[in-house]
Design an enzyme around this catalytic site. Structure first.
Site, PDB file in Angstrom:
ATOM      1  N   ASP A 194       9.054  18.650  10.421  1.00  0.00           N
ATOM      2  CA  ASP A 194       8.108  18.185  11.439  1.00  0.00           C
ATOM      3  C   ASP A 194       8.303  19.036  12.688  1.00  0.00           C
ATOM      4  OD1 ASP A 194       6.652  15.080  11.623  1.00  0.00           O
ATOM      5  OD2 ASP A 194       6.672  16.360  13.396  1.00  0.00           O
TER       6      ASP A 194
ATOM      7  N   LEU B  92     -10.415   6.888   0.262  1.00  0.00           N
ATOM      8  CA  LEU B  92     -11.298   6.326   1.295  1.00  0.00           C
ATOM      9  C   LEU B  92     -11.916   5.028   0.792  1.00  0.00           C
ATOM     10  CD1 LEU B  92     -13.280   9.390   2.759  1.00  0.00           C
ATOM     11  CD2 LEU B  92     -11.238   8.282   3.656  1.00  0.00           C
TER      12      LEU B  92
ATOM     13  N   ALA C 292     -11.714   1.254   2.288  1.00  0.00           N
ATOM     14  CA  ALA C 292     -12.972   0.627   2.698  1.00  0.00           C
ATOM     15  C   ALA C 292     -13.113  -0.759   2.052  1.00  0.00           C
ATOM     16  CB  ALA C 292     -14.152   1.522   2.324  1.00  0.00           C
TER      17      ALA C 292
ATOM     18  N   ALA D  42     -10.759   2.880  -1.506  1.00  0.00           N
ATOM     19  CA  ALA D  42      -9.791   1.772  -1.587  1.00  0.00           C
ATOM     20  C   ALA D  42      -9.630   1.137  -0.207  1.00  0.00           C
ATOM     21  CB  ALA D  42      -8.447   2.279  -2.102  1.00  0.00           C
TER      22      ALA D  42
ATOM     23  N   CYS E  50      -5.181   3.351   9.774  1.00  0.00           N
ATOM     24  CA  CYS E  50      -6.055   3.941   8.747  1.00  0.00           C
ATOM     25  C   CYS E  50      -7.383   3.248   8.462  1.00  0.00           C
ATOM     26  CB  CYS E  50      -5.268   4.087   7.463  1.00  0.00           C
ATOM     27  SG  CYS E  50      -3.930   5.272   7.664  1.00  0.00           S
TER      28      CYS E  50
ATOM     29  N   GLU F 222      -1.815   8.555  -0.770  1.00  0.00           N
ATOM     30  CA  GLU F 222      -0.774   7.528  -0.734  1.00  0.00           C
ATOM     31  C   GLU F 222      -1.407   6.158  -0.475  1.00  0.00           C
ATOM     32  OE1 GLU F 222       2.465   7.658  -1.556  1.00  0.00           O
ATOM     33  OE2 GLU F 222       2.013   5.542  -1.412  1.00  0.00           O
TER      34      GLU F 222
HETATM   35  P1  NAD Z   1       2.210  10.046  11.479  1.00  0.00           P
HETATM   36  O1  NAD Z   1       1.477  10.386  12.705  1.00  0.00           O
HETATM   37  O2  NAD Z   1       3.213   8.944  11.475  1.00  0.00           O
HETATM   38  O3  NAD Z   1       2.998  11.365  10.958  1.00  0.00           O
HETATM   39  C1  NAD Z   1       2.436  12.627  10.899  1.00  0.00           C
HETATM   40  C2  NAD Z   1       3.495  13.657  11.318  1.00  0.00           C
HETATM   41  O4  NAD Z   1       3.010  14.968  11.068  1.00  0.00           O
HETATM   42  C3  NAD Z   1       3.836  13.616  12.807  1.00  0.00           C
HETATM   43  O5  NAD Z   1       5.221  13.342  12.974  1.00  0.00           O
HETATM   44  C4  NAD Z   1       3.461  15.012  13.315  1.00  0.00           C
HETATM   45  O6  NAD Z   1       4.340  15.510  14.302  1.00  0.00           O
HETATM   46  C5  NAD Z   1       3.554  15.843  12.049  1.00  0.00           C
HETATM   47  N1  NAD Z   1       2.785  17.079  12.095  1.00  0.00           N
HETATM   48  C6  NAD Z   1       1.482  17.239  12.434  1.00  0.00           C
HETATM   49  N2  NAD Z   1       1.129  18.522  12.319  1.00  0.00           N
HETATM   50  C7  NAD Z   1       2.219  19.212  11.884  1.00  0.00           C
HETATM   51  C8  NAD Z   1       2.466  20.575  11.569  1.00  0.00           C
HETATM   52  N3  NAD Z   1       1.497  21.500  11.635  1.00  0.00           N
HETATM   53  N4  NAD Z   1       3.712  20.930  11.171  1.00  0.00           N
HETATM   54  C9  NAD Z   1       4.694  20.001  11.073  1.00  0.00           C
HETATM   55  N5  NAD Z   1       4.509  18.684  11.354  1.00  0.00           N
HETATM   56  C10 NAD Z   1       3.282  18.296  11.751  1.00  0.00           C
HETATM   57  O7  NAD Z   1       1.125   9.786  10.360  1.00  0.00           O
HETATM   58  P2  NAD Z   1       1.262   8.861   9.042  1.00  0.00           P
HETATM   59  O8  NAD Z   1       1.039   7.442   9.384  1.00  0.00           O
HETATM   60  O9  NAD Z   1       2.486   9.257   8.308  1.00  0.00           O
HETATM   61  O10 NAD Z   1      -0.027   9.332   8.243  1.00  0.00           O
HETATM   62  C11 NAD Z   1      -0.093  10.610   7.642  1.00  0.00           C
HETATM   63  C12 NAD Z   1      -1.301  10.651   6.716  1.00  0.00           C
HETATM   64  O11 NAD Z   1      -1.125   9.698   5.657  1.00  0.00           O
HETATM   65  C13 NAD Z   1      -2.629  10.306   7.366  1.00  0.00           C
HETATM   66  O12 NAD Z   1      -3.625  11.106   6.794  1.00  0.00           O
HETATM   67  C14 NAD Z   1      -2.855   8.863   6.989  1.00  0.00           C
HETATM   68  O13 NAD Z   1      -4.224   8.544   6.915  1.00  0.00           O
HETATM   69  C15 NAD Z   1      -2.247   8.792   5.613  1.00  0.00           C
HETATM   70  N6  NAD Z   1      -1.749   7.471   5.210  1.00  0.00           N
HETATM   71  C16 NAD Z   1      -1.037   6.709   6.091  1.00  0.00           C
HETATM   72  C17 NAD Z   1      -0.523   5.478   5.683  1.00  0.00           C
HETATM   73  C18 NAD Z   1       0.269   4.611   6.629  1.00  0.00           C
HETATM   74  O14 NAD Z   1       0.615   3.513   6.235  1.00  0.00           O
HETATM   75  N7  NAD Z   1       0.589   5.029   7.840  1.00  0.00           N
HETATM   76  C19 NAD Z   1      -0.686   5.066   4.359  1.00  0.00           C
HETATM   77  C20 NAD Z   1      -1.397   5.880   3.476  1.00  0.00           C
HETATM   78  C21 NAD Z   1      -1.916   7.088   3.918  1.00  0.00           C
HETATM   79  C1  UGA Z   2      -3.443  -0.208   4.342  1.00  0.00           C
HETATM   80  C2  UGA Z   2      -3.626  -0.350   2.821  1.00  0.00           C
HETATM   81  O1  UGA Z   2      -3.238  -1.664   2.424  1.00  0.00           O
HETATM   82  C3  UGA Z   2      -2.785   0.687   2.078  1.00  0.00           C
HETATM   83  O2  UGA Z   2      -3.053   0.611   0.685  1.00  0.00           O
HETATM   84  C4  UGA Z   2      -3.128   2.087   2.585  1.00  0.00           C
HETATM   85  O3  UGA Z   2      -2.298   3.042   1.965  1.00  0.00           O
HETATM   86  C5  UGA Z   2      -2.921   2.134   4.088  1.00  0.00           C
HETATM   87  O4  UGA Z   2      -3.753   1.120   4.724  1.00  0.00           O
HETATM   88  C6  UGA Z   2      -3.336   3.437   4.698  1.00  0.00           C
HETATM   89  O5  UGA Z   2      -4.104   4.186   4.136  1.00  0.00           O
HETATM   90  O6  UGA Z   2      -2.854   3.640   5.822  1.00  0.00           O
HETATM   91  P1  UGA Z   2      -1.625  -0.975   6.099  1.00  0.00           P
HETATM   92  O7  UGA Z   2      -2.688  -0.667   7.081  1.00  0.00           O
HETATM   93  O8  UGA Z   2      -0.280  -0.369   6.308  1.00  0.00           O
HETATM   94  O9  UGA Z   2      -2.085  -0.516   4.638  1.00  0.00           O
HETATM   95  O10 UGA Z   2      -1.396  -2.547   5.980  1.00  0.00           O
HETATM   96  P2  UGA Z   2      -2.290  -3.723   5.345  1.00  0.00           P
HETATM   97  O11 UGA Z   2      -1.383  -4.688   4.717  1.00  0.00           O
HETATM   98  O12 UGA Z   2      -3.382  -3.211   4.517  1.00  0.00           O
HETATM   99  O13 UGA Z   2      -2.892  -4.434   6.637  1.00  0.00           O
HETATM  100  C7  UGA Z   2      -3.885  -3.801   7.435  1.00  0.00           C
HETATM  101  C8  UGA Z   2      -4.378  -4.779   8.483  1.00  0.00           C
HETATM  102  O14 UGA Z   2      -5.127  -5.828   7.866  1.00  0.00           O
HETATM  103  C9  UGA Z   2      -3.251  -5.467   9.251  1.00  0.00           C
HETATM  104  O15 UGA Z   2      -3.633  -5.587  10.601  1.00  0.00           O
HETATM  105  C10 UGA Z   2      -3.157  -6.814   8.582  1.00  0.00           C
HETATM  106  O16 UGA Z   2      -2.624  -7.809   9.421  1.00  0.00           O
HETATM  107  C11 UGA Z   2      -4.605  -7.082   8.252  1.00  0.00           C
HETATM  108  N1  UGA Z   2      -4.786  -8.033   7.133  1.00  0.00           N
HETATM  109  C12 UGA Z   2      -4.343  -7.723   5.891  1.00  0.00           C
HETATM  110  C13 UGA Z   2      -5.433  -9.232   7.351  1.00  0.00           C
HETATM  111  O17 UGA Z   2      -5.864  -9.540   8.492  1.00  0.00           O
HETATM  112  N2  UGA Z   2      -5.618 -10.094   6.301  1.00  0.00           N
HETATM  113  C14 UGA Z   2      -5.184  -9.801   5.054  1.00  0.00           C
HETATM  114  O18 UGA Z   2      -5.403 -10.641   4.152  1.00  0.00           O
HETATM  115  C15 UGA Z   2      -4.534  -8.593   4.842  1.00  0.00           C
END
Ligand code: NAD
Ligand code: UGA
Length: 456
Positions: free
Chosen positions: A35, A218, A222, A220, A273, A162
């Site tokens: 990172d 996207l 949605a 899932a 997300c 993911e």
């Molecule tokens: P995040 O902001 O927590 O982490 C992203 C990291 O990437 C940051 O620490 C940033 O400094 C680093 N970064 C950016 N550009 C870089 C570069 N050029 N070189 C090195 N490091 C770099 O984001 P996140 O929550 O981990 O989400 C990452 C992706 O995964 C997003 O596309 C998100 O939509 C997807 N996603 C997130 C979740 C979730 O629960 N947060 C779940 C599923 C999918």
């Molecule tokens: C969500 C999806 O569940 C993951 O599958 C996906 O990978 C992720 O987004 C992503 O792409 O970032 P997350 O946002 O971490 O995960 O957590 P969720 O459990 O889905 O909750 C999302 C929001 O909905 C929270 O604010 C939660 O409190 C709310 N929620 C969830 C409700 O209000 N009611 C429910 O029944 C479930």
């Protein structure tokens, strides 16, 4: 093609936990998470595992087992890419804030930058895996950036979105409903599938083409967000008619075609997300001329925004139409329980609305820091009308308050000893339970007036 060294660009909420579980399950692989954010990398390397930058139940144990063995966190991005035969892109993809598509399209500048770094630093054959959530056909852009490679370089691009949810990330990674791999190069697909197959049953490893994989992610999100807006819309209707949304949810959830999960009414969905991914879908639909489809999904986000404002409005209404100078305790600030993440948390919009009305907020959250709340509200802690302070516990949040608003469903809020809390509040005192999580009977018995989400 048997990968030995993996590099993951992005040590965030996805990159850190995902790679920790891969390293845990595949001790023969060397996994390096890189990172540009040196402070974040330092926190991942903190000897005190309670200070990792991401709070997730069980994550400390996994990192504790692997870190320094076959899991490494580093800022040496190019070096780790050069050594790797598989590179995951797990960087942030937030909504664009300016220019073409501002407010809807995903900002791909971090994805593009990391793909360019891969193009410069990679050696030999490298499998590049999209882990970030991306618009359909982004793999095409990544392939174009990687080009055909310098002499000695070649690339295969895969999509492997993911699906983990925060708060249950480790369980979701260790026992995923499915792993999705999209690609056009069968050898690369099987190389990645072989890694997951160490702990995921083969029938759960789905293989598709690149575009189906990108779009499935996207879609899932949605569908999940749509369920929350659906139940929240019914919650409002329950309140107006005397029905109870928890009973309605139980009744409809018993239908196996509907299913019981994700039917918990609340203050609206938060998290980094759901909103961003739906807005991205909306943007793409408009781009392809599908206006009705775009409007259909857009409404999921509009209803969510309405729900968040609705909670703040009804607090004000029940407190005799004004909260100016009144103390209000906010129970929870994270977007859901068991995470320290506050991105798009409904607490932010609700807090801002109440501050705008002149309330004095006393905020308590088991994992969110004062600095984080300051950043989210754009306001340092203070005193007087339209101010907020961090409270050390539920009683401190209730001290002198006219109301408590339960915003995040942390377990501790289900076990509150109400008589002690009510004793320090100003009467008549209210509990607004936006999660349906508190022990309502005990709260009423202790003398509180209670409003619960979706209860008519
Ligand atoms: P995040 O902001 O927590 O982490 C992203 C990291 O990437 C940051 O620490 C940033 O400094 C680093 N970064 C950016 N550009 C870089 C570069 N050029 N070189 C090195 N490091 C770099 O984001 P996140 O929550 O981990 O989400 C990452 C992706 O995964 C997003 O596309 C998100 O939509 C997807 N996603 C997130 C979740 C979730 O629960 N947060 C779940 C599923 C999918
Ligand atoms: C969500 C999806 O569940 C993951 O599958 C996906 O990978 C992720 O987004 C992503 O792409 O970032 P997350 O946002 O971490 O995960 O957590 P969720 O459990 O889905 O909750 C999302 C929001 O909905 C929270 O604010 C939660 O409190 C709310 N929620 C969830 C409700 O209000 N009611 C429910 O029944 C479930």
């Amino acid at each position: 093609m048997r990968p030995r060294r993996i590099c993951c660009i992005g040590a965030g909420y996805v990159g850190g936990p995902t790679m920790a579980v891969i390293a845990d399950r595949c001790p023969d692989l060397t996994v390096t998470v890189v990172d540009l954010n040196a402070a974040r990398v330092a926190a991942w390397n903190d000897p005190d595992l309670s200070r990792l930058p991401v709070y997730e139940p069980g994550l400390d144990a996994v990192v504790g087992r692997c870190r320094g063995r076959n899991l490494f966190f580093s800022t040496a991005v190019e070096q780790a890419i050069a050594a790797a035969d598989m590179v995951f892109l797990s960087v942030n993809t937030p909504t664009k804030t300016r220019g073409l598509g501002a407010g809807q399209a995903s900002d791909l500048k971090w994805v593009e930058a990391s793909a360019r770094t891969v193009a410069e630093a990679a050696t030999g054959h490298t499998i590049v895996v999209e882990k970030s959530t991306l618009p359909v056909r982004t793999a095409e852009a990544i392939q174009a950036i990687l080009g055909s490679g310098r002499p000695g370089q070649s690339f295969s691009v895969l999509s492997n979105p993911e699906f983990l949810a925060e708060g249950t990330a480790i369980r979701d990674l260790e026992e995923p409903d499915r792993v999705l791999i999209g690609g056009a190069d069968p050898e690369a697909i099987e190389a990645l599938a072989a890694i997951y197959a160490r702990w995921v049953p083969q029938p759960r490893i789905l293989r598709t083409n690149l575009w189906s994989s990108e779009l499935s992610k996207l879609t899932a999100n949605a569908f999940l967000a749509q369920r929350i807006s659906s139940i929240n819309s019914i919650a409002a209707f329950c309140e107006a008619t005397g029905a109870d949304v928890s009973e309605v949810a139980r009744a409809i959830g018993a239908d196996t075609r509907i299913g019981e999960k994700f039917l918990q009414a609340g203050p609206g969905f938060g998290g980094s997300c759901f909103q961003k991914d739906i807005l991205n879908l909306v943007y793409l639909c408009r781009h392809y001329g599908l206006e009705e489809v775009a409007a259909y999904w857009e409404q999921v986000v509009r209803l969510n925004t309405w729900q968040q404002h609705r909670i703040a409005r009804l607090v004000v209404t029940r407190l005799f139409g004004t909260v100016t100078g009144k103390r209000i305790g906010l129970l929870g600030f994270a977007f859901k329980a068991d995470t320290n993440d506050t991105r798009e948390s409904p607490a932010i919009r609700i807090a801002r609305d109440l501050l705008e009305e002149g309330a004095q907020l006393q905020i308590v959250d088991p994992k969110v820091s004062e600095q984080q709340i300051t950043r989210d509200l754009g306001l340092p802690p203070g005193e007087g009308e339209g101010s907020w302070q961090l409270a050390s516990g539920v009683e401190a949040a209730a001290s002198g308050a006219d109301a408590l608003v339960l915003v995040t469903e942390w377990d501790v809020f289900a076990r509150i000893h109400w008589p002690a809390v009510v004793a320090v509040m100003r009467q008549p005192a209210w509990l607004f339970d936006a999660r349906g999580r508190a022990d309502e009977t005990a709260a009423r018995a202790a003398g509180l007036r209670v409003w619960r989400i979706g209860q008519g």
